[in-house]
Design a protein around this motif. Sequence first.
Motif, PDB file in Angstrom:
ATOM      1  N   VAL A  11      14.068  -0.161  -5.734  1.00  0.00           N
ATOM      2  CA  VAL A  11      12.563  -0.049  -6.115  1.00  0.00           C
ATOM      3  C   VAL A  11      12.284   0.919  -7.027  1.00  0.00           C
ATOM      4  O   VAL A  11      11.252   0.490  -8.047  1.00  0.00           O
ATOM      5  CB  VAL A  11      11.566   0.499  -4.593  1.00  0.00           C
ATOM      6  N   LEU A  12      12.760   1.858  -7.525  1.00  0.00           N
ATOM      7  CA  LEU A  12      12.696   3.205  -8.664  1.00  0.00           C
ATOM      8  C   LEU A  12      13.296   2.443 -10.387  1.00  0.00           C
ATOM      9  O   LEU A  12      12.413   2.836 -10.715  1.00  0.00           O
ATOM     10  CB  LEU A  12      13.260   4.632  -8.572  1.00  0.00           C
TER      11      LEU A  12
ATOM     12  N   ASP B 129       2.693  -4.277  -7.452  1.00  0.00           N
ATOM     13  CA  ASP B 129       2.314  -4.378  -6.447  1.00  0.00           C
ATOM     14  C   ASP B 129       3.055  -4.627  -5.617  1.00  0.00           C
ATOM     15  O   ASP B 129       3.938  -5.023  -6.097  1.00  0.00           O
ATOM     16  CB  ASP B 129       0.975  -5.667  -6.234  1.00  0.00           C
ATOM     17  N   ALA B 130       2.750  -4.578  -4.104  1.00  0.00           N
ATOM     18  CA  ALA B 130       4.181  -4.581  -3.509  1.00  0.00           C
ATOM     19  C   ALA B 130       5.074  -5.927  -3.121  1.00  0.00           C
ATOM     20  O   ALA B 130       6.042  -5.922  -3.684  1.00  0.00           O
ATOM     21  CB  ALA B 130       3.976  -4.453  -2.416  1.00  0.00           C
ATOM     22  N   GLU B 131       4.124  -6.566  -3.846  1.00  0.00           N
ATOM     23  CA  GLU B 131       4.713  -8.359  -3.760  1.00  0.00           C
ATOM     24  C   GLU B 131       5.184  -9.061  -4.798  1.00  0.00           C
ATOM     25  O   GLU B 131       6.689  -9.468  -4.810  1.00  0.00           O
ATOM     26  CB  GLU B 131       3.422  -9.387  -3.389  1.00  0.00           C
TER      27      GLU B 131
ATOM     28  N   GLN C  27       7.876  -5.744   4.023  1.00  0.00           N
ATOM     29  CA  GLN C  27       7.461  -4.748   4.790  1.00  0.00           C
ATOM     30  C   GLN C  27       8.536  -3.041   4.443  1.00  0.00           C
ATOM     31  O   GLN C  27       7.401  -2.047   4.284  1.00  0.00           O
ATOM     32  CB  GLN C  27       7.263  -4.553   6.494  1.00  0.00           C
ATOM     33  N   ALA C  28       9.556  -3.887   4.491  1.00  0.00           N
ATOM     34  CA  ALA C  28      10.513  -1.953   4.150  1.00  0.00           C
ATOM     35  C   ALA C  28       9.743  -2.140   2.425  1.00  0.00           C
ATOM     36  O   ALA C  28      10.297  -0.671   2.086  1.00  0.00           O
ATOM     37  CB  ALA C  28      11.789  -2.921   3.490  1.00  0.00           C
ATOM     38  N   VAL C  29       9.222  -2.893   1.722  1.00  0.00           N
ATOM     39  CA  VAL C  29       9.375  -2.580   0.196  1.00  0.00           C
ATOM     40  C   VAL C  29       7.647  -1.830   0.297  1.00  0.00           C
ATOM     41  O   VAL C  29       8.097  -0.563  -0.606  1.00  0.00           O
ATOM     42  CB  VAL C  29       9.525  -3.544  -0.178  1.00  0.00           C
ATOM     43  N   HIS C  30       7.144  -1.594   1.141  1.00  0.00           N
ATOM     44  CA  HIS C  30       5.975  -1.157   1.638  1.00  0.00           C
ATOM     45  C   HIS C  30       5.761   0.287   1.869  1.00  0.00           C
ATOM     46  O   HIS C  30       5.622   1.168   1.757  1.00  0.00           O
ATOM     47  CB  HIS C  30       4.845  -2.073   2.507  1.00  0.00           C
TER      48      HIS C  30
ATOM     49  N   ALA D 272      -3.060  -2.154  -4.360  1.00  0.00           N
ATOM     50  CA  ALA D 272      -2.696  -1.134  -4.907  1.00  0.00           C
ATOM     51  C   ALA D 272      -1.612  -1.501  -5.631  1.00  0.00           C
ATOM     52  O   ALA D 272      -0.688  -2.773  -5.098  1.00  0.00           O
ATOM     53  CB  ALA D 272      -2.163  -0.362  -3.681  1.00  0.00           C
ATOM     54  N   ARG D 273      -1.005  -0.909  -6.710  1.00  0.00           N
ATOM     55  CA  ARG D 273      -0.606  -1.016  -7.881  1.00  0.00           C
ATOM     56  C   ARG D 273       1.166   0.029  -7.345  1.00  0.00           C
ATOM     57  O   ARG D 273      -0.237   1.494  -7.886  1.00  0.00           O
ATOM     58  CB  ARG D 273      -0.124  -1.292  -9.172  1.00  0.00           C
TER      59      ARG D 273
END
Length: 147
Positions: A23-24, A34-36, A52-55, A77-78
């Motif tokens: 993710v980083l 955004d998460a998606e 959900q894991a990403v969130h 959210a971004r």
Amino acid sequence: MPSDLEPLLRGAGLRITAGRLAVLEVLEAMPHSDAESIHRALDAAGHRLTLQAVHNVLGDLTQGGLLRRIEPARSAARYERRIGDNHHHAVCTACGAVADIDCVVGHSPCLTPSDSGGFEIQTAEVTFWGLCPGCRAHRNTEGAPPA
């Protein structure tokens, strides 16, 4: 081979996991995502994290001080890795693109309110709204920004 991101996670008191590192890395290449969008990029790169894991990872990294969460109106959210400098953002009203805008005064909190209501102001968040260069160019050639 250890990643240069591992000390960041350790310094924030977070366990080093493949998901957090991935993710980083995505946010380094795709700030203001955004998460998606992050989930799609991870999936395309072969990482098997659920949305959900990403969130969850985004929440952990934000709480650990490694990400900044921004919430432009009418937008999901971004997240971004640029933290600690109290910069602001410009959001395109046509396509939703987000760009960083450096502090308008040069020092935190960047704005001084006429009345703080008794609050000790520590940061200020300003969102500028308008058309990004791509949408402006499209408007100039086609007559209206893309939807």
